[in-house]
Design a protein around this motif. Structure first.
Motif, PDB file in Angstrom:
ATOM      1  N   VAL A 164     -46.873  55.997  -0.220  1.00  0.00           N
ATOM      2  CA  VAL A 164     -47.955  55.751  -1.177  1.00  0.00           C
ATOM      3  C   VAL A 164     -49.270  56.103  -0.489  1.00  0.00           C
ATOM      4  O   VAL A 164     -49.560  55.606   0.595  1.00  0.00           O
ATOM      5  CB  VAL A 164     -47.983  54.283  -1.636  1.00  0.00           C
ATOM      6  CG1 VAL A 164     -49.202  54.023  -2.531  1.00  0.00           C
ATOM      7  CG2 VAL A 164     -46.704  53.932  -2.384  1.00  0.00           C
ATOM      8  N   ILE A 165     -50.046  56.972  -1.115  1.00  0.00           N
ATOM      9  CA  ILE A 165     -51.332  57.391  -0.560  1.00  0.00           C
ATOM     10  C   ILE A 165     -52.424  56.968  -1.533  1.00  0.00           C
ATOM     11  O   ILE A 165     -52.508  57.492  -2.656  1.00  0.00           O
ATOM     12  CB  ILE A 165     -51.371  58.917  -0.322  1.00  0.00           C
ATOM     13  CG1 ILE A 165     -50.212  59.339   0.585  1.00  0.00           C
ATOM     14  CG2 ILE A 165     -52.712  59.320   0.283  1.00  0.00           C
ATOM     15  CD1 ILE A 165     -50.014  60.833   0.675  1.00  0.00           C
ATOM     16  N   ASN A 166     -53.232  56.020  -1.120  1.00  0.00           N
ATOM     17  CA  ASN A 166     -54.284  55.504  -2.001  1.00  0.00           C
ATOM     18  C   ASN A 166     -55.643  56.089  -1.641  1.00  0.00           C
ATOM     19  O   ASN A 166     -56.034  56.131  -0.475  1.00  0.00           O
ATOM     20  CB  ASN A 166     -54.366  53.981  -1.900  1.00  0.00           C
ATOM     21  CG  ASN A 166     -55.497  53.443  -2.764  1.00  0.00           C
ATOM     22  OD1 ASN A 166     -55.558  53.732  -3.961  1.00  0.00           O
ATOM     23  ND2 ASN A 166     -56.397  52.689  -2.162  1.00  0.00           N
ATOM     24  N   THR A 167     -56.374  56.517  -2.670  1.00  0.00           N
ATOM     25  CA  THR A 167     -57.737  57.004  -2.473  1.00  0.00           C
ATOM     26  C   THR A 167     -58.744  56.200  -3.288  1.00  0.00           C
ATOM     27  O   THR A 167     -59.932  56.529  -3.288  1.00  0.00           O
ATOM     28  CB  THR A 167     -57.850  58.492  -2.863  1.00  0.00           C
ATOM     29  OG1 THR A 167     -57.697  58.632  -4.291  1.00  0.00           O
ATOM     30  CG2 THR A 167     -56.802  59.337  -2.156  1.00  0.00           C
ATOM     31  N   ILE A 168     -58.298  55.161  -3.967  1.00  0.00           N
ATOM     32  CA  ILE A 168     -59.161  54.379  -4.857  1.00  0.00           C
ATOM     33  C   ILE A 168     -59.788  53.213  -4.082  1.00  0.00           C
ATOM     34  O   ILE A 168     -59.064  52.394  -3.500  1.00  0.00           O
ATOM     35  CB  ILE A 168     -58.361  53.832  -6.054  1.00  0.00           C
ATOM     36  CG1 ILE A 168     -57.738  54.987  -6.847  1.00  0.00           C
ATOM     37  CG2 ILE A 168     -59.246  52.978  -6.952  1.00  0.00           C
ATOM     38  CD1 ILE A 168     -56.775  54.551  -7.928  1.00  0.00           C
ATOM     39  N   PRO A 169     -61.118  53.098  -4.050  1.00  0.00           N
ATOM     40  CA  PRO A 169     -61.792  52.029  -3.291  1.00  0.00           C
ATOM     41  C   PRO A 169     -61.844  50.706  -4.041  1.00  0.00           C
ATOM     42  O   PRO A 169     -62.901  50.105  -4.217  1.00  0.00           O
ATOM     43  CB  PRO A 169     -63.191  52.610  -3.060  1.00  0.00           C
ATOM     44  CG  PRO A 169     -63.422  53.461  -4.261  1.00  0.00           C
ATOM     45  CD  PRO A 169     -62.083  54.064  -4.616  1.00  0.00           C
ATOM     46  N   ALA A 170     -60.695  50.272  -4.520  1.00  0.00           N
ATOM     47  CA  ALA A 170     -60.562  48.972  -5.180  1.00  0.00           C
ATOM     48  C   ALA A 170     -59.117  48.544  -4.995  1.00  0.00           C
ATOM     49  O   ALA A 170     -58.225  49.399  -4.871  1.00  0.00           O
ATOM     50  CB  ALA A 170     -60.911  49.072  -6.661  1.00  0.00           C
ATOM     51  N   GLN A 171     -58.867  47.227  -4.956  1.00  0.00           N
ATOM     52  CA  GLN A 171     -57.510  46.783  -4.645  1.00  0.00           C
ATOM     53  C   GLN A 171     -56.570  47.067  -5.807  1.00  0.00           C
ATOM     54  O   GLN A 171     -56.526  46.342  -6.794  1.00  0.00           O
ATOM     55  CB  GLN A 171     -57.477  45.295  -4.276  1.00  0.00           C
ATOM     56  CG  GLN A 171     -56.116  44.891  -3.750  1.00  0.00           C
ATOM     57  CD  GLN A 171     -56.157  43.700  -2.803  1.00  0.00           C
ATOM     58  OE1 GLN A 171     -55.603  42.667  -3.112  1.00  0.00           O
ATOM     59  NE2 GLN A 171     -56.805  43.849  -1.658  1.00  0.00           N
TER      60      GLN A 171
END
Length: 298
Positions: free
Chosen positions: A216-223
């Motif tokens: 999983v690669i997250n780029t969103i600056p929110a949980q």
């Protein structure tokens, strides 16, 4: 050329060295603050303490990519001494003085607004973010290889967010043969991912798409990678969080579940500081040439 311009560079990492090198080549007068452990010098640059600089002579101040914290403290890897940016210090700079930062925060916004100085958040610019996505993607691939025991090819990868970095990550992992799903909020982002030939889903349905993911690669600056999402993941899943601190992952719960979750902001400065520094140097030089001519040195 930047002959006659005086610029203070406050702290930072190896990326700042490329900025210093470029501005030195362009004949700017440089004050380096927070570089007392640097083992080599630059022509036209002086290594000084914060209180040794007269702010009234400055045409620009360049902060490191993370900027300053809520108290105005600036990080540097080249000194153990405290560097603090204050409203009183900023007020002593000329009105035309530009303040560059990679990432901004409320402190920087407030202090430059109150002093009527122009703040330039470089990472808010599309060109910087897109150029930086290249070393970011390479660093993400490196981390995926280092922390898994399977190939990227044929792996099940979930990319969260299809902004400037997310798009590059999704495209590259797909080109390496991964089975990529993209989760996003905006319908236009989902449409773009579909056009790219990728499977898509709404970020609100992430829990339903995490049961068989391997990376999983997250780029969103929110949980968004919450405990309920992590609870549904296989134990072998690797989470790489590229969002700015504190990221978008519940790292505490990931650790409790035994799932490896890595917070990796600032990858360009880690895997390719020379390239990342050149990206910043190009944009800073361009802005200085365009705007500083309106100041006292025009």
């Amino acid at each position: 050329m930047l002959t006659g311009y005086t610029i203070a560079i406050l702290g930072g990492d190896a990326r700042q060295l490329e900025v210093i090198r470029r501005l030195s080549e362009w004949d700017a007068n440089l004050f380096l603050i927070g570089f007392d452990q640097l083992d080599h010098g630059f022509t036209g640059a002086k290594q000084v303490e914060m209180d040794e600089v007269e702010p009234s002579v400055l045409d620009a101040v360049i902060l490191p990519v993370p900027g300053a914290n809520a108290e105005g403290d600036v990080d540097t890897i080249f000194s153990n001494k405290l560097i603090r940016l204050t409203k009183e210090w900023i007020e002593k700079t000329p009105e035309h003085c530009l303040f560059f930062t990679g990432i901004t925060n409320q402190f920087l916004i407030d202090v430059t607004t109150e002093t009527k100085r122009k703040l330039v958040p470089l990472f808010d610019r599309d060109d910087v973010a897109i150029y930086n996505s290249v070393p970011t993607v390479e660093g993400t691939i490196m981390m995926a290889i280092q922390h898994t025991d399977f190939t990227i090819h044929s792996s099940k990868v979930v990319v969260l967010g299809l902004g400037r970095v997310g798009m590059s990550v999704a495209r590259t992992f797909a080109s390496l043969g991964a089975n990529v799903k993209v989760g996003a909020r905006k319908t236009e982002d989902l449409a773009r991912a579909f056009e790219m030939g990728l499977e898509t889903f709404s970020i609100h349905d992430l829990k339903d798409h995490s049961h068989d993911c391997e990376i999983v690669i997250n780029t969103i600056p929110a949980q968004v990678v919450t405990a309920s999402v992590i609870q549904n993941m296989p134990n072998r899943t690797l989470i790489i969080d590229l969002a700015s601190k504190p990221g978008g992952t519940d790292f505490r719960y990931a650790e409790k579940r035994g799932i490896k979750a890595l917070l990796a902001p600032g990858l360009p400065g880690i895997v390719a500081p020379k390239t990342a520094g050149n990206i910043l140097a190009n944009v800073i030089t361009q802005i200085l040439l365009e705007h500083l001519g309106e100041g006292s040195n025009a």
